[in-house]
Design a protein around this motif. Structure first.
Motif, mmCIF file in Angstrom:
data_model
loop_
_atom_site.group_PDB
_atom_site.id
_atom_site.type_symbol
_atom_site.label_atom_id
_atom_site.label_comp_id
_atom_site.label_asym_id
_atom_site.label_seq_id
_atom_site.Cartn_x
_atom_site.Cartn_y
_atom_site.Cartn_z
ATOM 1 N N HIS A 125 -18.690 -7.494 -4.698
ATOM 2 C CA HIS A 125 -17.891 -8.176 -3.676
ATOM 3 C C HIS A 125 -16.406 -8.075 -4.010
ATOM 4 O O HIS A 125 -15.579 -7.751 -3.165
ATOM 5 N N ARG A 126 -16.061 -8.352 -5.278
ATOM 6 C CA ARG A 126 -14.659 -8.317 -5.678
ATOM 7 C C ARG A 126 -14.077 -6.916 -5.544
ATOM 8 O O ARG A 126 -12.980 -6.714 -5.029
ATOM 9 N N SER A 127 -14.842 -5.941 -5.978
ATOM 10 C CA SER A 127 -14.381 -4.556 -5.894
ATOM 11 C C SER A 127 -14.194 -4.123 -4.444
ATOM 12 O O SER A 127 -13.197 -3.478 -4.090
ATOM 13 N N GLY A 128 -15.136 -4.507 -3.594
ATOM 14 C CA GLY A 128 -15.012 -4.152 -2.192
ATOM 15 C C GLY A 128 -13.845 -4.841 -1.521
ATOM 16 O O GLY A 128 -13.162 -4.258 -0.674
ATOM 17 N N LEU A 129 -13.588 -6.091 -1.898
ATOM 18 C CA LEU A 129 -12.471 -6.841 -1.336
ATOM 19 C C LEU A 129 -11.144 -6.181 -1.705
ATOM 20 O O LEU A 129 -10.264 -6.001 -0.861
ATOM 21 N N VAL A 130 -11.010 -5.800 -2.969
ATOM 22 C CA VAL A 130 -9.784 -5.146 -3.430
ATOM 23 C C VAL A 130 -9.595 -3.806 -2.722
ATOM 24 O O VAL A 130 -8.489 -3.474 -2.291
ATOM 25 N N GLU A 131 -10.674 -3.043 -2.592
ATOM 26 C CA GLU A 131 -10.584 -1.755 -1.915
ATOM 27 C C GLU A 131 -10.154 -1.927 -0.461
ATOM 28 O O GLU A 131 -9.333 -1.155 0.067
ATOM 29 N N GLY A 132 -10.683 -2.954 0.198
ATOM 30 C CA GLY A 132 -10.298 -3.220 1.577
ATOM 31 C C GLY A 132 -8.829 -3.585 1.695
ATOM 32 O O GLY A 132 -8.150 -3.168 2.638
ATOM 33 N N LYS A 133 -8.321 -4.346 0.726
ATOM 34 C CA LYS A 133 -6.911 -4.724 0.753
ATOM 35 C C LYS A 133 -6.018 -3.503 0.512
ATOM 36 O O LYS A 133 -4.951 -3.374 1.131
ATOM 37 N N ARG A 134 -6.447 -2.617 -0.384
ATOM 38 C CA ARG A 134 -5.663 -1.396 -0.607
ATOM 39 C C ARG A 134 -5.579 -0.566 0.667
ATOM 40 O O ARG A 134 -4.505 -0.077 1.049
ATOM 41 N N ARG A 183 0.188 4.056 -7.534
ATOM 42 C CA ARG A 183 0.289 2.669 -8.005
ATOM 43 C C ARG A 183 -0.556 1.728 -7.145
ATOM 44 O O ARG A 183 -1.229 0.839 -7.652
ATOM 45 N N ILE A 184 -0.525 1.955 -5.831
ATOM 46 C CA ILE A 184 -1.343 1.134 -4.931
ATOM 47 C C ILE A 184 -2.822 1.363 -5.199
ATOM 48 O O ILE A 184 -3.615 0.418 -5.315
ATOM 49 N N GLN A 185 -3.205 2.616 -5.322
ATOM 50 C CA GLN A 185 -4.615 2.946 -5.531
ATOM 51 C C GLN A 185 -5.116 2.417 -6.865
ATOM 52 O O GLN A 185 -6.309 2.109 -7.012
ATOM 53 N N ALA A 186 -4.224 2.283 -7.855
ATOM 54 C CA ALA A 186 -4.636 1.816 -9.178
ATOM 55 C C ALA A 186 -4.661 0.294 -9.285
ATOM 56 O O ALA A 186 -5.226 -0.251 -10.234
ATOM 57 N N CYS A 187 -4.060 -0.402 -8.303
ATOM 58 C CA CYS A 187 -3.988 -1.868 -8.385
ATOM 59 C C CYS A 187 -5.364 -2.478 -8.114
ATOM 60 O O CYS A 187 -5.983 -2.217 -7.093
ATOM 61 N N ALA A 188 -5.816 -3.312 -9.030
ATOM 62 C CA ALA A 188 -7.119 -3.969 -8.892
ATOM 63 C C ALA A 188 -6.996 -5.476 -8.783
ATOM 64 O O ALA A 188 -7.994 -6.192 -8.866
ATOM 65 N N ASP A 189 -5.768 -5.969 -8.579
ATOM 66 C CA ASP A 189 -5.543 -7.409 -8.490
ATOM 67 C C ASP A 189 -5.364 -7.805 -7.028
ATOM 68 O O ASP A 189 -4.412 -7.381 -6.362
ATOM 69 N N ALA A 190 -6.270 -8.636 -6.518
ATOM 70 C CA ALA A 190 -6.254 -9.004 -5.094
ATOM 71 C C ALA A 190 -4.996 -9.764 -4.718
ATOM 72 O O ALA A 190 -4.433 -9.554 -3.635
ATOM 73 N N SER A 191 -4.513 -10.650 -5.597
ATOM 74 C CA SER A 191 -3.323 -11.452 -5.263
ATOM 75 C C SER A 191 -2.079 -10.567 -5.178
ATOM 76 O O SER A 191 -1.209 -10.786 -4.325
ATOM 77 N N THR A 192 -1.995 -9.559 -6.058
ATOM 78 C CA THR A 192 -0.867 -8.620 -5.981
ATOM 79 C C THR A 192 -0.906 -7.840 -4.678
ATOM 80 O O THR A 192 0.116 -7.655 -4.010
ATOM 81 N N LEU A 193 -2.089 -7.395 -4.296
ATOM 82 C CA LEU A 193 -2.215 -6.660 -3.039
ATOM 83 C C LEU A 193 -1.870 -7.544 -1.854
ATOM 84 O O LEU A 193 -1.236 -7.086 -0.890
ATOM 85 N N ASP A 194 -2.263 -8.824 -1.889
ATOM 86 C CA ASP A 194 -1.890 -9.759 -0.823
ATOM 87 C C ASP A 194 -0.372 -9.881 -0.729
ATOM 88 O O ASP A 194 0.199 -9.904 0.372
ATOM 89 N N ARG A 195 0.285 -9.985 -1.897
ATOM 90 C CA ARG A 195 1.743 -10.111 -1.906
ATOM 91 C C ARG A 195 2.395 -8.863 -1.319
ATOM 92 O O ARG A 195 3.349 -8.953 -0.546
ATOM 93 N N TRP A 196 1.870 -7.691 -1.675
ATOM 94 C CA TRP A 196 2.427 -6.457 -1.126
ATOM 95 C C TRP A 196 2.196 -6.371 0.374
ATOM 96 O O TRP A 196 3.073 -5.916 1.124
#
Length: 317
Positions: free
Chosen positions: A259-268, A289-302
């Motif tokens: 679930h976490r991995s899929g959520l992060v991938e969707g945000k990317r 850099r975007i593709q390597a980011c695995a932190d959901a909160s960072t992706l939300d901020r971006w």
């Protein structure tokens, strides 16, 4: 039917009212009123920092509308209109004011030469919605913020200060009496007015309404205004879609780690789509850099930072 007055919360109209050299008295009045400056403390003149405030493509500004200026003492003001509530907004306000403070330094300058910065933000949403035991807002419609010593309450370190006007907290109806209420009424209701109401019949409010009168717009200006309104709606829809797509991607990827991995991938994926829609190009390094980011909160901020960004570095900072 074309409205009598344009919405002053849009980039084009806000800059038309407060960003033009010939209309500086309106910006000075807004600052004096929202910062509650009177007597010898009043701002008498300002100089627009045109190089910093200009955005070449207005549609890319989306949710942030700003005017930057300085007064005779060197004190700088960053005046912003925020029409969309996005995650991390408070941090961005602090960042913008702090950046305006730090950017005063040049190679040969020293710290004593730094002048104070005041961030003035008008929000079209409740930034602090919590209520007290009497069902009033804990933080009033106009709030002022600066540093304070936590043991004795002494105020100090005034170099960077903030003022916020939260428009949804306006409660005076069609009869605003205070200057602050009149500004809130102007920003909230100008686009719905057919005539100049008695409450706004005196300067500076009457003058601000006249600048927003659509009959004075050229066909090109009216088109720019329409594009600004469409950009705001697109931003709302894109942000909602990005968040929903991220949630759906996560749901489809299973539970726990999946679930976490899929959520992060969707945000990317959502972030990349938003950047493409905003016309922001990415270098190979930025995309990696975007593709390597695995932190959901960072992706939300971006994702939230796309609104108002001009370059990828603005988003990924």
């Amino acid at each position: 039917m074309q409205p009598v007055f344009a919405d002053p919360k849009t980039d084009f109209v806000f800059k038309r009212i407060f960003g033009a050299e010939g209309r500086k008295p309106l910006l000075i009045a807004l600052l004096n009123h929202l910062l509650e400056l009177d007597g010898e403390r009043r701002i008498l003149d300002v100089q627009h920092l045109t190089g910093e405030q200009h955005i070449g493509v207005a549609e890319l500004k989306l949710s942030i509308v700003d005017v930057k200026c300085t007064d005779a003492s060197g004190r700088r003001f960053v005046v912003e209109m925020q029409v969309l509530k996005v995650e991390g907004f408070e941090k961005r306000v602090v960042y913008n004011a702090s950046k305006a403070y730090v950017m005063q330094l040049r190679n040969a300058d020293e710290y004593p030469a730094l002048c104070d910065v005041v961030g003035v933000t008008i929000c079209n949403f409740n930034l602090w919605p919590d209520r007290d035991e009497h069902d009033g807002f804990k933080v009033p419609m106009l709030s002022r913020w600066r540093m304070q010593e936590q043991h004795c309450g002494e105020r100090g370190l005034p170099q960077v200060q903030y003022a916020f006007l939260e428009l949804p907290k306006y409660a005076a109806g069609d009869a605003p009496e205070t200057l602050i209420d009149k500004w809130a009424y102007f920003f909230r209701e100008a686009k719905n007015l057919n005539v100049v109401p008695p409450a706004l019949s005196e300067r500076p409010f009457r003058d601000a309404l006249e600048v927003a009168r659509t009959a004075t717009f050229s066909p090109e200006e009216w088109e720019a205004y329409e594009r600004a309104k469409m950009a705001e709606q697109d931003a709302r829809g894109a942000l909602a879609l990005a968040r929903q797509e991220g949630i759906e991607e996560g749901r489809q990827s299973g539970l726990t780690e999946g679930h976490r991995s899929g959520l992060v991938e969707g945000k990317r994926d959502a972030l990349l789509r938003l950047l493409a829609r905003a016309g922001i190009s990415l270098s190979e390094g930025e995309r990696a850099r975007i593709q390597a980011c695995a932190d959901a909160s960072t992706l939300d901020r971006w994702i939230d930072s796309v609104l108002g960004a001009k370059t990828a570095s603005d988003v990924l900072s």
